[in-house]
Design an enzyme around this catalytic site. Structure first.
Site, PDB file in Angstrom:
ATOM      1  N   LEU A  44       0.817  -1.216  -0.091  1.00 45.54           N
ATOM      2  CA  LEU A  44       0.061  -0.043  -0.037  1.00 45.54           C
ATOM      3  C   LEU A  44       0.845   1.208   0.254  1.00 45.54           C
ATOM      4  O   LEU A  44       0.727   2.199   0.876  1.00 45.54           O
ATOM      5  CB  LEU A  44      -1.174   0.020   0.995  1.00 45.54           C
ATOM      6  CG  LEU A  44      -2.018  -1.117   1.278  1.00 45.54           C
ATOM      7  CD1 LEU A  44      -3.005  -1.091   2.084  1.00 45.54           C
ATOM      8  CD2 LEU A  44      -2.607  -1.051  -0.193  1.00 45.54           C
ATOM      9  N   THR A  47       9.215  -4.554 -17.969  1.00 49.74           N
ATOM     10  CA  THR A  47       8.732  -3.421 -18.961  1.00 49.74           C
ATOM     11  C   THR A  47       9.784  -3.338 -20.187  1.00 49.74           C
ATOM     12  O   THR A  47      10.786  -3.965 -20.221  1.00 49.74           O
ATOM     13  CB  THR A  47       8.917  -2.191 -18.194  1.00 49.74           C
ATOM     14  OG1 THR A  47       8.995  -1.051 -19.109  1.00 49.74           O
ATOM     15  CG2 THR A  47      10.431  -2.297 -17.060  1.00 49.74           C
ATOM     16  N   ASP A  48       9.151  -2.699 -21.160  1.00 52.16           N
ATOM     17  CA  ASP A  48       9.982  -2.438 -22.551  1.00 52.16           C
ATOM     18  C   ASP A  48      11.111  -1.485 -22.222  1.00 52.16           C
ATOM     19  O   ASP A  48      12.209  -1.345 -23.205  1.00 52.16           O
ATOM     20  CB  ASP A  48       8.885  -1.973 -23.382  1.00 52.16           C
ATOM     21  CG  ASP A  48       8.504  -0.512 -23.204  1.00 52.16           C
ATOM     22  OD1 ASP A  48       8.676  -0.224 -22.196  1.00 52.16           O
ATOM     23  OD2 ASP A  48       7.875   0.065 -24.287  1.00 52.16           O
ATOM     24  N   GLU A  49      11.140  -0.905 -21.029  1.00 48.82           N
ATOM     25  CA  GLU A  49      12.291   0.207 -20.669  1.00 48.82           C
ATOM     26  C   GLU A  49      13.597  -0.573 -20.504  1.00 48.82           C
ATOM     27  O   GLU A  49      14.580   0.307 -20.445  1.00 48.82           O
ATOM     28  CB  GLU A  49      11.690   0.980 -19.548  1.00 48.82           C
ATOM     29  CG  GLU A  49      10.494   1.946 -19.748  1.00 48.82           C
ATOM     30  CD  GLU A  49      10.200   2.781 -18.971  1.00 48.82           C
ATOM     31  OE1 GLU A  49      11.384   3.343 -18.127  1.00 48.82           O
ATOM     32  OE2 GLU A  49       9.245   3.477 -18.674  1.00 48.82           O
ATOM     33  N   TYR A  52      15.132   3.450 -12.314  1.00 51.50           N
ATOM     34  CA  TYR A  52      13.886   2.399 -12.258  1.00 51.50           C
ATOM     35  C   TYR A  52      14.137   1.121 -13.310  1.00 51.50           C
ATOM     36  O   TYR A  52      14.142   0.055 -12.990  1.00 51.50           O
ATOM     37  CB  TYR A  52      12.813   3.416 -12.978  1.00 51.50           C
ATOM     38  CG  TYR A  52      11.495   2.444 -13.475  1.00 51.50           C
ATOM     39  CD1 TYR A  52      10.841   1.532 -12.855  1.00 51.50           C
ATOM     40  CD2 TYR A  52      11.257   2.464 -14.684  1.00 51.50           C
ATOM     41  CE1 TYR A  52       9.837   0.696 -13.004  1.00 51.50           C
ATOM     42  CE2 TYR A  52      10.194   1.527 -15.134  1.00 51.50           C
ATOM     43  CZ  TYR A  52       9.439   0.752 -14.580  1.00 51.50           C
ATOM     44  OH  TYR A  52       8.278  -0.081 -14.831  1.00 51.50           O
ATOM     45  N   LYS A  83      14.483  -2.853 -12.991  1.00 54.70           N
ATOM     46  CA  LYS A  83      13.494  -3.755 -13.368  1.00 54.70           C
ATOM     47  C   LYS A  83      14.572  -5.014 -14.552  1.00 54.70           C
ATOM     48  O   LYS A  83      14.280  -6.060 -14.297  1.00 54.70           O
ATOM     49  CB  LYS A  83      12.649  -3.364 -14.155  1.00 54.70           C
ATOM     50  CG  LYS A  83      11.580  -2.253 -13.828  1.00 54.70           C
ATOM     51  CD  LYS A  83      10.655  -2.918 -12.766  1.00 54.70           C
ATOM     52  CE  LYS A  83       9.658  -4.010 -13.485  1.00 54.70           C
ATOM     53  NZ  LYS A  83       8.584  -4.582 -12.590  1.00 54.70           N
ATOM     54  N   ASN A  88       1.012   1.592 -20.503  1.00 51.32           N
ATOM     55  CA  ASN A  88      -0.161   1.224 -20.397  1.00 51.32           C
ATOM     56  C   ASN A  88      -1.189   2.480 -19.982  1.00 51.32           C
ATOM     57  O   ASN A  88      -0.739   3.372 -19.563  1.00 51.32           O
ATOM     58  CB  ASN A  88      -0.429   0.419 -18.814  1.00 51.32           C
ATOM     59  CG  ASN A  88      -0.196  -1.073 -19.094  1.00 51.32           C
ATOM     60  OD1 ASN A  88      -0.761  -1.931 -18.719  1.00 51.32           O
ATOM     61  ND2 ASN A  88       1.054  -1.242 -19.887  1.00 51.32           N
ATOM     62  N   LYS A 105       1.698   9.625 -13.673  1.00 53.22           N
ATOM     63  CA  LYS A 105       2.116   9.377 -15.163  1.00 53.22           C
ATOM     64  C   LYS A 105       1.444  10.278 -16.220  1.00 53.22           C
ATOM     65  O   LYS A 105       0.331  10.711 -15.906  1.00 53.22           O
ATOM     66  CB  LYS A 105       1.750   8.019 -15.376  1.00 53.22           C
ATOM     67  CG  LYS A 105       2.103   6.985 -14.332  1.00 53.22           C
ATOM     68  CD  LYS A 105       3.603   6.713 -14.163  1.00 53.22           C
ATOM     69  CE  LYS A 105       4.202   5.943 -13.278  1.00 53.22           C
ATOM     70  NZ  LYS A 105       3.596   4.908 -12.453  1.00 53.22           N
TER      71      LYS A 105
HETATM   72  N1  LIG Z   1       2.268   1.534 -15.834  1.00 49.80           N
HETATM   73  C1  LIG Z   1       2.894   0.990 -16.982  1.00 49.80           C
HETATM   74  O1  LIG Z   1       2.900   1.593 -18.157  1.00 49.80           O
HETATM   75  C2  LIG Z   1       3.815  -0.252 -17.202  1.00 49.80           C
HETATM   76  C3  LIG Z   1       4.304  -0.563 -18.304  1.00 49.80           C
HETATM   77  C4  LIG Z   1       5.087  -1.891 -18.405  1.00 49.80           C
HETATM   78  C5  LIG Z   1       5.460  -2.498 -17.321  1.00 49.80           C
HETATM   79  N2  LIG Z   1       4.939  -2.089 -15.860  1.00 49.80           N
HETATM   80  C6  LIG Z   1       5.165  -2.629 -14.770  1.00 49.80           C
HETATM   81  O2  LIG Z   1       3.967  -3.325 -14.313  1.00 49.80           O
HETATM   82  C7  LIG Z   1       4.134  -3.377 -12.934  1.00 49.80           C
HETATM   83  C8  LIG Z   1       2.817  -2.534 -12.206  1.00 49.80           C
HETATM   84  O3  LIG Z   1       2.851  -1.189 -12.735  1.00 49.80           O
HETATM   85  P1  LIG Z   1       1.779  -0.230 -12.035  1.00 49.80           P
HETATM   86  O4  LIG Z   1       1.935   0.890 -13.193  1.00 49.80           O
HETATM   87  O5  LIG Z   1       0.641  -1.047 -11.852  1.00 49.80           O
HETATM   88  O6  LIG Z   1       2.327   0.272 -10.945  1.00 49.80           O
HETATM   89  P2  LIG Z   1       2.002   1.008  -9.563  1.00 49.80           P
HETATM   90  O7  LIG Z   1       3.020   2.053  -9.206  1.00 49.80           O
HETATM   91  O8  LIG Z   1       0.424   1.766  -9.847  1.00 49.80           O
HETATM   92  O9  LIG Z   1       1.583   0.121  -8.691  1.00 49.80           O
HETATM   93  C9  LIG Z   1       2.629  -0.772  -8.074  1.00 49.80           C
HETATM   94  C10 LIG Z   1       1.995  -1.319  -6.825  1.00 49.80           C
HETATM   95  O10 LIG Z   1       3.093  -2.366  -6.442  1.00 49.80           O
HETATM   96  C11 LIG Z   1       2.799  -1.971  -4.825  1.00 49.80           C
HETATM   97  N3  LIG Z   1       4.259  -2.028  -4.084  1.00 49.80           N
HETATM   98  C12 LIG Z   1       5.344  -1.157  -4.495  1.00 49.80           C
HETATM   99  N4  LIG Z   1       6.502  -1.632  -3.454  1.00 49.80           N
HETATM  100  C13 LIG Z   1       6.099  -2.794  -2.951  1.00 49.80           C
HETATM  101  C14 LIG Z   1       6.684  -3.556  -2.087  1.00 49.80           C
HETATM  102  N5  LIG Z   1       7.836  -3.344  -1.464  1.00 49.80           N
HETATM  103  N6  LIG Z   1       5.919  -4.564  -1.631  1.00 49.80           N
HETATM  104  C15 LIG Z   1       4.612  -5.022  -1.931  1.00 49.80           C
HETATM  105  N7  LIG Z   1       4.013  -4.137  -2.527  1.00 49.80           N
HETATM  106  C16 LIG Z   1       4.657  -3.108  -3.151  1.00 49.80           C
HETATM  107  C17 LIG Z   1       2.243  -0.544  -4.665  1.00 49.80           C
HETATM  108  O11 LIG Z   1       1.963  -0.297  -3.419  1.00 49.80           O
HETATM  109  C18 LIG Z   1       1.583  -0.299  -5.732  1.00 49.80           C
HETATM  110  O12 LIG Z   1       0.249  -1.007  -5.291  1.00 49.80           O
HETATM  111  C19 LIG Z   1       5.273  -2.823 -12.375  1.00 49.80           C
HETATM  112  O13 LIG Z   1       6.545  -3.891 -12.133  1.00 49.80           O
HETATM  113  C20 LIG Z   1       5.880  -1.824 -13.734  1.00 49.80           C
HETATM  114  O14 LIG Z   1       7.346  -2.060 -13.578  1.00 49.80           O
HETATM  115  C21 LIG Z   1       4.109  -0.902 -15.776  1.00 49.80           C
END
Ligand SMILES: NC(=O)c1ccc[n+]([C@@H]2O[C@H](COP(=O)([O-])OP(=O)(O)OC[C@H]3O[C@@H](n4cnc5c(N)ncnc54)[C@H](O)[C@@H]3O)[C@@H](O)[C@H]2O)c1
Length: 333
Positions: free
Chosen positions: A34, A130-132, A154, A158, A184, A193
């Site tokens: 959270l 991620t694609d990054e 970041y 990853k 996304n 974002k």
């Molecule tokens: N958003 C994008 O466009 C995108 C694109 C490609 C990949 N991703 C990957 O997808 C995944 C989800 O991304 P998102 O956009 O939903 O991110 P987000 O930041 O919205 O959500 C991440 C969640 O992880 C939880 N979290 C963080 N550290 C934690 C920990 N130590 N223990 C438990 N929970 C923890 C946070 O509380 C949060 O609810 C990530 O791994 C991100 O790298 C995201």
């Protein structure tokens, strides 16, 4: 019914995944620390109706995580948990390595220990990447064998996690998947974002701010298409593989901002909103700002028959409507 543990299920993509998987044949448990980027209210209806079970656990705490996994006996673990905002990683990289690298290491260690004790149920692990991790591509598309070339704390955290998954799973014989998805968009994203932040700024009568000249390009995928791809990989994909996920909706940040403003204009004409700021301003560029990400999705299409279902324009429109309601509710609270 398979037991599924969703880690990071109170964040943007994780919350959307909870809704998707709750309609499939899974018994779902969710854990999340959270952090500021999460919002438990998004999945509260599922918790209230006992469709999912939620526990607050930080994956950087090995003891608690390990105990929880042993208690749950899941067949599959999907890890969405991460610190996910590049700007924050530049200012404070520490937490990124704690959650995105040590956290993933702790999950793998817990699975290794669990699988050793439980011969009849071996946990499969799905790491959301991620694609990054491929870094900026001037031209062409990165396939899954493209070298890792991260540019930010970041993306390097990853990429490090991807390496941990591959190396530890090979050594300890854990079945895994890694997916590398593009940007996304959709409901439930924290307004830091580009898309939700731009909507929020404009509705608050502020200009949309873009880094540099706004010409950086990203490929935008509707979050539901991403989650359907994850489901396809679990049900039809091969284990111990990396799968790229993308939409070929490659647009500049400037194009996205202009699109948002044109939709807000339409919504004002329809009297759905009363005002918005119609301007874009440009600010100093982010250090090491990647210019373009682009992935090839041939492998996932061939192995799982996954394809895009959703229309970019229609979904951007609905996403903007969702944030208007969300921000209005927040102001009235
Ligand atoms: N958003 C994008 O466009 C995108 C694109 C490609 C990949 N991703 C990957 O997808 C995944 C989800 O991304 P998102 O956009 O939903 O991110 P987000 O930041 O919205 O959500 C991440 C969640 O992880 C939880 N979290 C963080 N550290 C934690 C920990 N130590 N223990 C438990 N929970 C923890 C946070 O509380 C949060 O609810 C990530 O791994 C991100 O790298 C995201």
């Amino acid at each position: 019914m398979k037991k599924l543990l969703i880690i990071g299920g109170a964040g943007f993509i994780g919350s959307n995944a909870c809704y998707f998987f709750s309609k499939k044949n899974y018994k779902i448990s969710v854990i999340d620390s959270l952090s500021y980027a999460s919002n438990l209210n998004y999945i509260r209806p599922l918790i209230k109706d006992k469709i999912i079970k939620f526990d607050r656990i930080d994956i950087s705490n090995y003891q608690k995580l390990n105990k929880h996994i042993n208690k749950l006996n899941p067949q599959i673990i999907i890890n969405f948990a991460a610190e996910s905002h590049v700007d924050n990683s530049i200012k404070s990289p520490n937490i990124f390595f704690k959650s995105n690298v040590i956290g993933v290491y702790n999950i793998l260690l817990s699975i290794k220990n669990y699988n050793k004790k439980n011969k009849s149920n071996k946990i499969r692990f799905f790491q959301i990447s991620t694609d990054e991790v491929y870094g900026s591509l001037e031209k062409g598309y990165a396939n899954e064998n493209y070298p890792l070339n991260p540019s930010s704390p970041y993306s390097s955290s990853k990429a490090a996690a991807d390496c941990l998954v591959m190396g530890m799973c090979k050594t300890y014989n854990i079945k895994y998947y890694i997916s590398r998805c593009t940007n996304n968009f959709g409901r439930f994203q924290f307004p830091e974002k580009l898309i939700p932040l731009s909507i929020k700024k404009s509705l608050n009568n502020k200009p949309i701010e873009l880094y540099g000249d706004g010409k950086n390009k990203r490929d935008w995928i509707f979050v539901e298409d991403h989650i359907r791809a994850i489901y396809k990989i679990i049900t039809k994909g091969k284990t111990n593989q990396i799968y790229n996920i993308g939409a070929q909706n490659t647009y500049t940040n400037l194009f996205i901002s202009k699109k948002i403003l044109s939709i807000l204009k339409d919504l004002k004409n329809k009297k759905i909103i009363s005002k918005f700021n119609n301007t874009i301003s440009f600010i100093d560029d982010r250090p090491a700002h990647d210019f373009r990400y682009a992935v090839s999705t041939k492998k996932i299409m061939k192995d799982t028959n996954w394809g895009l279902k959703n229309n970019f324009e229609k979904n951007l429109y609905h996403t903007i409507l969702w944030y208007i309601t969300f921000f209005n509710k927040k102001t009235n609270e």
